[in-house]
Write a protein that holds these residues in place. Structure first.
Motif, PDB file in Angstrom:
ATOM      1  N   TYR A  36       2.094 103.148  25.068  1.00  0.00           N
ATOM      2  CA  TYR A  36       1.391 103.680  24.320  1.00  0.00           C
ATOM      3  C   TYR A  36      -0.006 102.954  25.310  1.00  0.00           C
ATOM      4  CZ  TYR A  36       2.692 106.736  20.771  1.00  0.00           C
ATOM      5  OH  TYR A  36       3.080 107.581  19.671  1.00  0.00           O
ATOM      6  N   GLN A  38      -4.732 102.176  26.192  1.00  0.00           N
ATOM      7  CA  GLN A  38      -5.769 102.214  25.143  1.00  0.00           C
ATOM      8  C   GLN A  38      -6.195 101.599  26.178  1.00  0.00           C
ATOM      9  OE1 GLN A  38      -5.729  99.292  22.055  1.00  0.00           O
ATOM     10  NE2 GLN A  38      -7.746 100.644  20.820  1.00  0.00           N
ATOM     11  N   GLY A  41     -12.071 100.779  22.826  1.00  0.00           N
ATOM     12  CA  GLY A  41     -13.437 101.433  22.246  1.00  0.00           C
ATOM     13  C   GLY A  41     -12.199 102.988  22.086  1.00  0.00           C
ATOM     14  N   LYS A  42     -11.584 102.887  22.481  1.00  0.00           N
ATOM     15  CA  LYS A  42     -10.537 104.016  21.712  1.00  0.00           C
ATOM     16  C   LYS A  42      -9.191 103.880  21.083  1.00  0.00           C
ATOM     17  CE  LYS A  42     -13.028 106.616  24.403  1.00  0.00           C
ATOM     18  NZ  LYS A  42     -13.921 107.636  23.556  1.00  0.00           N
ATOM     19  N   GLY A  43      -9.519 105.157  21.376  1.00  0.00           N
ATOM     20  CA  GLY A  43      -7.584 104.747  19.842  1.00  0.00           C
ATOM     21  C   GLY A  43      -5.917 105.101  21.464  1.00  0.00           C
ATOM     22  N   PRO A  44      -4.721 104.403  21.195  1.00  0.00           N
ATOM     23  CA  PRO A  44      -4.107 104.777  21.876  1.00  0.00           C
ATOM     24  C   PRO A  44      -3.510 105.919  21.963  1.00  0.00           C
ATOM     25  CG  PRO A  44      -3.246 103.117  20.351  1.00  0.00           C
ATOM     26  CD  PRO A  44      -4.761 103.576  19.958  1.00  0.00           C
ATOM     27  N   LEU A  46      -0.261 108.501  23.411  1.00  0.00           N
ATOM     28  CA  LEU A  46       1.601 107.980  23.948  1.00  0.00           C
ATOM     29  C   LEU A  46       1.455 108.663  25.325  1.00  0.00           C
ATOM     30  CD1 LEU A  46       4.241 107.873  23.918  1.00  0.00           C
ATOM     31  CD2 LEU A  46       4.536 110.651  23.267  1.00  0.00           C
ATOM     32  N   PHE A  89       0.686  99.045  25.533  1.00  0.00           N
ATOM     33  CA  PHE A  89       1.780  98.640  24.465  1.00  0.00           C
ATOM     34  C   PHE A  89       3.111 100.037  24.435  1.00  0.00           C
ATOM     35  CE2 PHE A  89      -1.707  96.261  21.203  1.00  0.00           C
ATOM     36  CZ  PHE A  89      -2.541  97.554  21.880  1.00  0.00           C
ATOM     37  N   GLY A 106       0.681  93.916  23.073  1.00  0.00           N
ATOM     38  CA  GLY A 106      -0.336  94.300  24.355  1.00  0.00           C
ATOM     39  C   GLY A 106      -0.187  93.969  25.650  1.00  0.00           C
TER      40      GLY A 106
ATOM     41  N   PHE B  90      -6.750 102.016  12.397  1.00  0.00           N
ATOM     42  CA  PHE B  90      -6.307 103.057  13.474  1.00  0.00           C
ATOM     43  C   PHE B  90      -5.505 103.935  12.441  1.00  0.00           C
ATOM     44  CE2 PHE B  90      -8.123 102.625  17.801  1.00  0.00           C
ATOM     45  CZ  PHE B  90      -7.734 101.753  17.702  1.00  0.00           C
ATOM     46  N   GLY B 106      -6.564 108.383  15.498  1.00  0.00           N
ATOM     47  CA  GLY B 106      -8.233 109.149  15.866  1.00  0.00           C
ATOM     48  C   GLY B 106      -8.750 107.070  16.400  1.00  0.00           C
ATOM     49  N   ARG B 110     -14.133 100.441  12.349  1.00  0.00           N
ATOM     50  CA  ARG B 110     -14.105  98.719  13.279  1.00  0.00           C
ATOM     51  C   ARG B 110     -14.870  97.959  11.799  1.00  0.00           C
ATOM     52  NH1 ARG B 110     -13.606 101.556  17.353  1.00  0.00           N
ATOM     53  NH2 ARG B 110     -13.262 100.490  18.952  1.00  0.00           N
TER      54      ARG B 110
END
Lengths: 113, 114
Positions: A36, A38, A41-44, A46, A89, A106, B90, B106, B110
């Motif tokens: 993954y 990332q 400020g964002k989600g991981p 794929l 990750f 990570g 998350f 998502g 935080r």
């Protein structure tokens, strides 16, 4: 107990170089190994994944190499670009475990222009 | 198609306060997950739900509860927040296509517990 060990913790690569991130796992029942990506400020998300029936999978500049006997797998990023700078990750799971992923800790990759 | 949405984006709590983190997905996925991400620890699974009406503990469930309200929504509740729960949370949902299993994450919540 860390079931998936990832190294290095951080990595600096020059633009155009090869980035290599390594992971090792303990549970021989694992049969799915995704990576993954990332961004801050964002989600991981794929990036690429492999199953143990093949030793290598390539998608564009990204390649997973898998060594079942050594219980290791690695991500290679060819011709690394500044836009590849992110945290990567590795993860592992086993069939029938409802996609329960065990993540590595990570690797923060910085590609310098 | 918004994917996986989470609210709130940021939250500050005092020790002992409670709160619920909301998550919804519009991809018709059966499985949903809650993770926490801490520096140097990667992502650790708190709870997951294989389908509507079922939930199960993950790696670090202590101090949390979850509710799978319907197929779309999966909430995470902190009954009495502790500083050790300061983290980025998350939510994810997943699908399987052929041999590939993809979890969609998502944007995260935080949380700071003082």
């Amino acid at each position: 107990q860390q079931q998936v060990k990832q190294s290095p913790q951080s990595l600096i690569v020059q633009k155009g170089g090869i980035s290599i991130i390594n992971c090792a796992y303990e549970n021989t029942a694992f049969d799915y190994f995704p990576w993954y990506q990332q961004f801050p400020g964002k989600g991981p998300a794929l990036l690429i994944a492999i199953r143990p029936d093949v030793s290598e999978k390539k998608e564009g500049r990204f390649t997973i190499s898998f060594n079942k006997s050594a219980k290791q797998f690695s991500l290679h990023i060819m011709d690394s670009q500044p836009g590849d700078s992110a945290t990567y990750f590795c993860a592992a799971s086993r069939s029938g475990a409802t996609n329960k992923l065990i993540f590595g800790t990570g690797t923060l990759l910085a590609v310098q222009p | 198609n918004a994917g996986v949405t989470q609210t709130p984006k940021f939250q500050v709590l005092k020790t002992g306060q409670s709160m619920t983190l909301q998550c919804a997905q519009d991809m018709n996925h059966n499985s949903m997950y809650w993770y926490r991400q801490d520096p140097g620890m990667g992502l650790r699974l708190i709870y997951y739900s294989a389908s509507e009406g079922t939930t199960d503990k993950g790696e670090v469930p202590n101090g949390y509860n979850v509710s799978r309200l319907n197929k779309r929504e999966f909430s995470l509740r902190l009954e009495s927040a502790a500083p050790s729960q300061t983290s980025v949370y998350f939510c994810a949902s997943s699908e399987t296509s052929g041999s590939q299993e993809t979890q969609y994450f998502g944007p995260g919540t935080r949380l700071l517990v003082l």
